[in-house]
Design a protein around this motif. Sequence first.
Motif, PDB file in Angstrom:
ATOM      1  N   ASP A 127       0.927  -1.060  -0.374  1.00 13.40           N
ATOM      2  CA  ASP A 127       0.222  -0.047  -0.143  1.00 13.40           C
ATOM      3  C   ASP A 127       0.909   1.488  -0.076  1.00 13.40           C
ATOM      4  O   ASP A 127       0.103   2.091  -0.673  1.00 13.40           O
ATOM      5  CB  ASP A 127      -0.541  -0.011   0.955  1.00 13.40           C
ATOM      6  N   ARG A 128       2.238   1.280   0.088  1.00  9.83           N
ATOM      7  CA  ARG A 128       2.827   2.147   0.218  1.00  9.83           C
ATOM      8  C   ARG A 128       3.284   1.990  -1.606  1.00  9.83           C
ATOM      9  O   ARG A 128       3.137   1.579  -1.672  1.00  9.83           O
ATOM     10  CB  ARG A 128       4.262   1.977   0.801  1.00  9.83           C
ATOM     11  N   PHE A 129       3.598   3.627  -1.360  1.00  8.20           N
ATOM     12  CA  PHE A 129       5.222   3.543  -2.800  1.00  8.20           C
ATOM     13  C   PHE A 129       6.192   4.253  -2.396  1.00  8.20           C
ATOM     14  O   PHE A 129       6.812   5.231  -2.165  1.00  8.20           O
ATOM     15  CB  PHE A 129       3.991   5.146  -3.405  1.00  8.20           C
ATOM     16  N   PRO A 130       6.934   2.703  -2.436  1.00  4.53           N
ATOM     17  CA  PRO A 130       8.351   3.338  -2.181  1.00  4.53           C
ATOM     18  C   PRO A 130       9.017   4.401  -3.270  1.00  4.53           C
ATOM     19  O   PRO A 130       8.774   4.049  -4.132  1.00  4.53           O
ATOM     20  CB  PRO A 130       8.615   1.798  -2.138  1.00  4.53           C
ATOM     21  N   VAL A 131      10.114   4.773  -2.900  1.00  5.73           N
ATOM     22  CA  VAL A 131      11.258   6.233  -3.688  1.00  5.73           C
ATOM     23  C   VAL A 131      12.462   5.004  -3.980  1.00  5.73           C
ATOM     24  O   VAL A 131      13.033   4.966  -3.477  1.00  5.73           O
ATOM     25  CB  VAL A 131      11.117   7.327  -2.841  1.00  5.73           C
ATOM     26  N   LEU A 132      12.667   5.280  -5.441  1.00  2.67           N
ATOM     27  CA  LEU A 132      13.821   4.504  -5.852  1.00  2.67           C
ATOM     28  C   LEU A 132      14.526   4.888  -7.014  1.00  2.67           C
ATOM     29  O   LEU A 132      13.664   5.443  -8.041  1.00  2.67           O
ATOM     30  CB  LEU A 132      13.801   2.949  -6.045  1.00  2.67           C
ATOM     31  N   HIS A 133      15.344   5.170  -7.224  1.00  5.78           N
ATOM     32  CA  HIS A 133      16.196   6.187  -8.219  1.00  5.78           C
ATOM     33  C   HIS A 133      17.377   6.134  -7.665  1.00  5.78           C
ATOM     34  O   HIS A 133      18.237   6.595  -7.457  1.00  5.78           O
ATOM     35  CB  HIS A 133      15.774   7.372  -7.902  1.00  5.78           C
ATOM     36  N   ALA A 134      18.442   6.784  -8.805  1.00  6.70           N
ATOM     37  CA  ALA A 134      20.047   6.775  -9.114  1.00  6.70           C
ATOM     38  C   ALA A 134      19.231   8.744  -9.308  1.00  6.70           C
ATOM     39  O   ALA A 134      19.113   8.873  -9.977  1.00  6.70           O
ATOM     40  CB  ALA A 134      20.296   6.306 -10.369  1.00  6.70           C
TER      41      ALA A 134
END
Length: 205
Positions: free
Chosen positions: A29-36
């Motif tokens: 239900d979360r919206f994980p944050v992933l980026h370079a």
Amino acid sequence: MGFFDRKRTELIERGIDPSRLPPGQYMTDRFPVLHAGEVPVYHDLGAWNLRVFGRVGTPVTLSYDELLALGTEDVTTDIHCVTKWSKFDTRWRGVPFSRIVELVRPSEDAAYLIVHAEHGFTTNLPLADLLGDHVAMLATHYDGVPLEPEHGFPVRFLVPHLYFWKSAKWVRGLEFTESDRPGFWERNGYHNYGDPWREQRYWDE
């Protein structure tokens, strides 16, 4: 019972059809944050623009307001990250990619789209995957409000039927090409296509 089997059982208990979940994924239900790289900060949207170029009849450079003037639509869709989380019924608003196609008139030999973003990030997509019944959008809003910076403000390219790294954040350019050209993550080991239903996470899969 393994982790993924347990997560599918939890979906059934919540009245959610487990067939919506690709293999090897779990719902969150979360919206994980992933980026370079660092999150870009835009203090003035007047300084932002989108360049559309390559194998097109009418190359253009659009301001943020000019992009929105092409017309926006709302879409609700599931998304799937290569790191194995999925999020259901996410709500987006933005400019359908079809409006860009109508504006720039791609050449008959255009077969791929290279999405260019901040920090020199790119990702590659077959043009056929962005037309017809597929959802493909230049998203400006999520869940009724403008995108958060960490989720791609001001514009994110949304293509939810592929792993979510293909939905590039902080978009600045769309390049129509004759031939395929692997992007940042694709050159660093991720699968060139990235179909969640075939678990195409890495080059050898």
